[in-house]
Scaffold this motif. Structure first.
Motif, PDB file in Angstrom:
ATOM      1  N   GLY A   1      40.503  22.308   7.882  1.00 49.33           N
ATOM      2  CA  GLY A   1      40.647  21.030   8.560  1.00 49.33           C
ATOM      3  C   GLY A   1      39.865  19.946   7.851  1.00 49.33           C
ATOM      4  N   LYS A   2      39.152  19.152   8.609  1.00 48.59           N
ATOM      5  CA  LYS A   2      38.381  18.061   8.021  1.00 48.59           C
ATOM      6  C   LYS A   2      37.085  18.547   7.374  1.00 48.59           C
TER       7      LYS A   2
ATOM      8  N   TRP B   1      41.352  23.516  -4.825  1.00 48.26           N
ATOM      9  CA  TRP B   1      41.715  23.255  -3.438  1.00 48.26           C
ATOM     10  C   TRP B   1      42.036  24.539  -2.675  1.00 48.26           C
ATOM     11  N   GLY B   2      42.696  25.458  -3.319  1.00 45.60           N
ATOM     12  CA  GLY B   2      43.044  26.715  -2.659  1.00 45.60           C
ATOM     13  C   GLY B   2      41.897  27.706  -2.630  1.00 45.60           C
ATOM     14  N   GLY B   3      40.819  27.392  -3.301  1.00 42.90           N
ATOM     15  CA  GLY B   3      39.648  28.263  -3.300  1.00 42.90           C
ATOM     16  C   GLY B   3      39.698  29.410  -4.285  1.00 42.90           C
ATOM     17  N   ALA B   4      40.748  29.465  -5.108  1.00 48.32           N
ATOM     18  CA  ALA B   4      40.889  30.612  -6.005  1.00 48.32           C
ATOM     19  C   ALA B   4      39.905  30.585  -7.161  1.00 48.32           C
ATOM     20  N   SER B   5      39.486  29.399  -7.541  1.00 47.62           N
ATOM     21  CA  SER B   5      38.602  29.271  -8.699  1.00 47.62           C
ATOM     22  C   SER B   5      37.386  28.451  -8.324  1.00 47.62           C
ATOM     23  N   SER B   6      36.215  28.999  -8.643  1.00 50.94           N
ATOM     24  CA  SER B   6      34.971  28.258  -8.430  1.00 50.94           C
ATOM     25  C   SER B   6      34.096  28.417  -9.667  1.00 50.94           C
TER      26      SER B   6
ATOM     27  N   ALA C   1      35.865  14.634  -4.539  1.00 51.63           N
ATOM     28  CA  ALA C   1      37.202  15.209  -4.548  1.00 51.63           C
ATOM     29  C   ALA C   1      37.976  14.702  -5.760  1.00 51.63           C
ATOM     30  N   ALA C   2      38.709  15.617  -6.382  1.00 45.80           N
ATOM     31  CA  ALA C   2      39.570  15.279  -7.506  1.00 45.80           C
ATOM     32  C   ALA C   2      41.010  15.291  -7.032  1.00 45.80           C
ATOM     33  N   ALA C   3      41.675  14.160  -7.182  1.00 42.99           N
ATOM     34  CA  ALA C   3      43.045  14.058  -6.659  1.00 42.99           C
ATOM     35  C   ALA C   3      44.028  14.870  -7.494  1.00 42.99           C
TER      36      ALA C   3
ATOM     37  N   ASN D   1      46.462  17.243   0.036  1.00 43.09           N
ATOM     38  CA  ASN D   1      45.876  18.277  -0.800  1.00 43.09           C
ATOM     39  C   ASN D   1      45.317  17.650  -2.071  1.00 43.09           C
ATOM     40  N   PHE D   2      44.022  17.786  -2.248  1.00 51.56           N
ATOM     41  CA  PHE D   2      43.431  17.387  -3.520  1.00 51.56           C
ATOM     42  C   PHE D   2      43.616  18.513  -4.530  1.00 51.56           C
TER      43      PHE D   2
END
Length: 127
Positions: free
Chosen positions: A75-76, A53-58, A98-100, A30-31
């Motif tokens: 998935g990928k 990552w969870g899509g809650a904030s864009s 991607a931000a770790a 998970n990033f």
């Protein structure tokens, strides 16, 4: 080492649409978040859109608000960028990143917040 790969670029007329995809080479941890950047001819790389990552904030650059939509995949297939009402000034190479981990610059689209980058896909918008 996970690698990112963009796809979906191409040539489109002004007013048209494209959908970009960003895929990972292997299953990923998970990033913290993901983002799209672009670099136009003779320009510096600039932030386009980001999503947690969870899509809650864009969030989006002002130049694409109301026209572009970022979304998470599964998935990928990490994420997508739906680009509508394209303009010639949207021309450029589009990169996914991607931000770790969390960074105070992530939500402002700072490139330093991103650790992993794709090779880019070219989007050309003709007038």
């Amino acid at each position: 080492q996970v690698q990112l790969a963009e796809s979906g670029g191409g040539l489109v007329q002004a007013g048209g649409s494209l959908r970009l995809s960003c895929a990972a080479s292997t299953s990923t941890r998970n990033f913290y978040g993901l983002g799209w950047f672009r670099q136009g001819p003779g320009k510096e790389r600039e932030f386009v859109a980001g999503i947690t990552w969870g899509g809650a904030s864009s969030f989006y650059a002002d130049s694409v608000k109301g026209r572009f939509t970022i979304s998470r995949g599964s998935g990928k297939n990490l994420m997508y960028l739906q680009m509508n009402s394209l303009k010639p000034e949207d021309t450029g190479v589009y990169y996914c990143a991607a931000a770790a981990y969390w960074s105070h610059t992530f939500h402002s689209g700072g490139p330093g917040a991103f650790d992993l980058w794709g090779q880019g896909t070219l989007v050309t918008v003709s007038s």
